[in-house]
Design a protein around this motif. Structure first.
Motif, mmCIF file in Angstrom:
data_model
loop_
_atom_site.group_PDB
_atom_site.id
_atom_site.type_symbol
_atom_site.label_atom_id
_atom_site.label_comp_id
_atom_site.label_asym_id
_atom_site.label_seq_id
_atom_site.Cartn_x
_atom_site.Cartn_y
_atom_site.Cartn_z
ATOM 1 N N VAL A 25 -47.841 -69.517 -102.537
ATOM 2 C CA VAL A 25 -49.326 -69.098 -102.473
ATOM 3 C C VAL A 25 -49.354 -67.706 -102.912
ATOM 4 O O VAL A 25 -50.492 -67.094 -103.636
ATOM 5 C CB VAL A 25 -50.059 -69.146 -100.900
ATOM 6 N N VAL A 74 -51.528 -65.736 -105.692
ATOM 7 C CA VAL A 74 -52.378 -64.544 -105.410
ATOM 8 C C VAL A 74 -52.044 -63.285 -106.231
ATOM 9 O O VAL A 74 -52.902 -62.773 -106.728
ATOM 10 C CB VAL A 74 -52.432 -64.335 -103.983
ATOM 11 N N HIS A 80 -54.392 -60.394 -106.606
ATOM 12 C CA HIS A 80 -55.789 -60.608 -106.534
ATOM 13 C C HIS A 80 -56.539 -60.912 -105.221
ATOM 14 O O HIS A 80 -56.594 -61.987 -104.673
ATOM 15 C CB HIS A 80 -56.154 -61.713 -107.548
ATOM 16 N N TYR A 81 -56.490 -59.763 -104.283
ATOM 17 C CA TYR A 81 -56.795 -60.032 -102.900
ATOM 18 C C TYR A 81 -57.889 -60.625 -102.679
ATOM 19 O O TYR A 81 -58.276 -61.364 -101.738
ATOM 20 C CB TYR A 81 -56.404 -58.596 -102.204
ATOM 21 N N ALA A 100 -57.786 -64.187 -103.480
ATOM 22 C CA ALA A 100 -57.355 -64.901 -102.128
ATOM 23 C C ALA A 100 -58.108 -64.854 -100.986
ATOM 24 O O ALA A 100 -58.236 -66.002 -100.422
ATOM 25 C CB ALA A 100 -55.999 -64.095 -101.871
ATOM 26 N N LEU A 117 -59.466 -68.593 -99.438
ATOM 27 C CA LEU A 117 -59.332 -68.882 -98.088
ATOM 28 C C LEU A 117 -60.416 -69.162 -97.459
ATOM 29 O O LEU A 117 -60.546 -70.130 -96.541
ATOM 30 C CB LEU A 117 -58.686 -67.713 -97.303
ATOM 31 N N LEU A 154 -48.939 -64.845 -96.073
ATOM 32 C CA LEU A 154 -49.468 -64.295 -96.991
ATOM 33 C C LEU A 154 -49.863 -62.653 -96.870
ATOM 34 O O LEU A 154 -49.783 -61.710 -97.370
ATOM 35 C CB LEU A 154 -50.928 -65.094 -97.499
ATOM 36 N N MET A 213 -58.027 -61.164 -95.049
ATOM 37 C CA MET A 213 -57.464 -62.401 -95.020
ATOM 38 C C MET A 213 -57.847 -63.176 -94.095
ATOM 39 O O MET A 213 -58.243 -64.153 -93.926
ATOM 40 C CB MET A 213 -56.085 -62.577 -95.404
#
Lengths: 428, 152
Positions: free
Chosen positions: A307, A311, A314-315, A318, A322, A349, A362
């Motif tokens: 993962v 990712v 590229h938060y 992500a 999610l 992550l 996240m």
């Protein structure tokens, strides 16, 4: 090889949980037994490792809140409120629905969703029978409202309890990050119901007198008990909020609150403990052992690495994945096992994310997706399953698709709004 | 003394019978409960009288007293008219506990212990195929105890 065995046991167990081909408690116990017997998770870790075994913080938080709810439900508060609301609505369907949804949504952040719908559904059926209108739209709206409202706090929805414990997020963190968007989404949902259920609304003015004969004041026989219970509940919520001062784990707050509740209410301990959903607690324990097997054998770490590689930096991507991924998967599987399985992956992550704001995003994207995914289908959350069962037994059956066609719309709306919130708040 | 010697023929109902029929069967037979049997005459549930009464109570009012208290007197007096054509099967509890059933060769002690433990004033007696032989009522057991029991 052990990773393959752990994954096989986990997938097998998850299959039986998701399809409900066997009792889900039996399924997790067999899978958890397989993990331990084959040495895929060491016995010591199962019981004594907070992150690689049973998360007792979650178990005892649930137990404490179940005891508190077990006492509160004896007060008749919800019967009083629902009948009061029905009388105030004077049989106008949309007004009645909004009031019942408001009761459910306001209670859900503080009390377990399943209990809320169990308390509100019977009185809803009585009111609808009196008005000679179908109860299904009102019951569906209550379920959806309870899942939305429950997302607001640490204790409102089981996925939040799991996520909060894994991420070390406090009650106040949830209040600051989740409650604002939940309030906005609930307001939008209230407006949406007017369109969603427009064909189901029926006004029978000649039946209003039937509702007015209900005697809501008789629901509460012991006002002193009610006041004591509400004071203790307020104290528990205050103690959750004062985490930074008291440094008490939420589970300890809930357990102390449960003890005080039993003491001041003078409720029969044996009767109250019978209200505890012991199978649910055993289910959670087994689930944690299943996930521990994946953790110990490195399956979670491998998935996490994959993962993280996917990712990169590229938060926002992500967080988007999610949020929407959790909503979709949470809709088709029970969102509790989903959250328990995904939480360690998200933890891995988050550990790789250098920006603290993006790291926190996240967790919130995960929580919002898992919570709102609970509205997606009739089997997505325990509250849905329980309420639909009650509706069937009370002569107002709700089919899978009848629920799901409303649930999908509400999940799409709430998830899209949640994405805008995550984007605006954490990435702009 | 064995169960087969204590058992008597008792009227039974099936899950397809109307609840109103079940109540009448129990009331007219002065029974302390009812045995529910399947198509092959095997007992599927043994309901104490209070549980038969509970079948007549609308589902919404079974869980707690608070909602029942809110119902006004005229509606409360007519609660069991809401049953319409509901059958015994429709109204049986979602999760039935183990029914009070003994084999023909069960002893008086076994029967008394089972009645006490399951709080059931009626026990179904079955043969080796699981088919109903008869029922043992609390009265029968108490009568046997007082006839043979220790002097007062």
């Amino acid at each position: 090889m052990s990773a393959v065995a752990a994954l096989a046991i986990f997938v097998g167990g998850f299959y039986y949980i998701a399809t409900e081909k066997v009792d889900k408690v039996k399924a997790v116990l067999v899978a958890a037994g397989g993990m331990t017997v084959l040495g895929l998770t060491p016995g010591a870790e199962v019981f004594f490792s907070e992150h690689e075994g049973i998360d007792w913080n979650v178990i005892f938080l649930l137990l404490g809140m179940m005891i508190i709810v077990g006492v509160i439900k004896q007060t008749g508060l919800f019967d009083f409120l629902a009948i009061w609301a029905a009388k105030r609505s004077r049989g106008h369907p949309y007004r009645l629905m909004v009031m019942l949804m408001a009761i459910t949504a306001v209670a859900s952040p503080l009390l377990d969703n399943v209990t809320i719908v169990m308390l509100v559904a019977p009185v809803t059926v009585v009111v609808c029978n009196r008005l000679d209108i179908p109860a299904q739209p009102y019951l569906i709206a209550e379920i959806l409202a309870s899942n939305i409202g429950g997302a607001a706090t640490l204790i409102g929805d089981p996925p939040n309890i799991i996520i909060g414990s894994r991420a070390g997020l406090t009650f106040n963190d949830f209040l600051v990050h989740m409650t604002p968007i939940v309030a906005i989404i609930f307001a939008a949902f209230v407006l949406l119901t007017k369109v969603l259920f427009r064909r189901s609304f029926r006004y029978n003015p000649d039946r209003v007198a039937e509702v007015m004969t209900l005697q809501e004041r008789r629901a509460i026989t012991d006002p002193q008990l009610l006041i004591r219970c509400l004071v203790v509940l307020a104290g528990v919520v205050a103690a959750f909020a004062l985490h930074s001062v008291l440094h008490l784990e939420p589970s300890l707050v809930a357990l102390v609150g449960a003890g005080v509740m039993l003491l001041v209410s003078r409720a029969d301990t044996y009767d109250t403990l019978r209200e505890v959903e012991w199978p649910t607690l055993v289910f959670f324990m087994g689930l944690f052992v299943m996930v521990a097997g994946l953790l110990h054998t490195g399956v979670i770490e491998t998935i996490g690495e994959y993962v993280i590689a996917a990712v990169g930096n590229h938060y926002l991507g992500a967080a988007t994945a999610l949020l929407f991924g959790s909503a979709v998967l949470g809709a088709f599987f029970d969102n509790i096992p989903y959250a328990a399985t995904m939480a360690p992956i998200v933890e891995g992550l988050v550990a790789q994310v250098s920006d603290p704001t993006a790291a926190q995003a996240m967790w919130w994207a995960f929580a919002l997706g898992a919570d709102f995914g609970g509205n997606g289908t009739a089997v997505a959350a325990s509250a849905n399953v329980v309420a639909i069962g009650i509706a069937a037994r009370m002569g107002h059956p709700i089919s899978f698709w009848q629920f799901t066609r409303y649930g999908i719309v509400v999940t799409l709306l709430s998830t899209a709004m949640a994405w805008v919130y995550v984007w605006l708040r954490y990435f702009t | 003394m064995r169960a087969r010697e204590l058992a008597v023929q008792v009227p039974t109902v099936t899950p397809h019978d109307a609840v109103t029929t079940a109540v009448r069967v129990m009331a007219q037979g002065h029974l302390p409960g009812l045995i529910v049997v399947d198509a092959r005459e095997r007992p599927t549930a043994v309901l104490p009288g209070t549980q038969v009464l509970l079948l007549t109570v609308p589902r919404a009012h079974r869980e707690g007293q608070a909602l029942a208290r809110t119902i006004d007197e005229p509606h409360a007096d007519a609660f069991w008219k809401e049953l319409d054509n509901l059958s015994v099967g429709d109204c049986l509890p979602h999760s039935l506990s183990r029914p009070a059933i003994v084999r023909e060769d069960a002893t008086l002690l076994e029967i008394a212990a089972l009645m006490g433990r399951l709080r059931s004033p009626l026990v179904a007696v079955v043969d080796e195929r699981g088919e109903l032989v008869g029922g043992i009522t609390l009265d029968r057991v108490l009568g046997r105890l007082t006839a043979d029991g220790p002097p007062a």
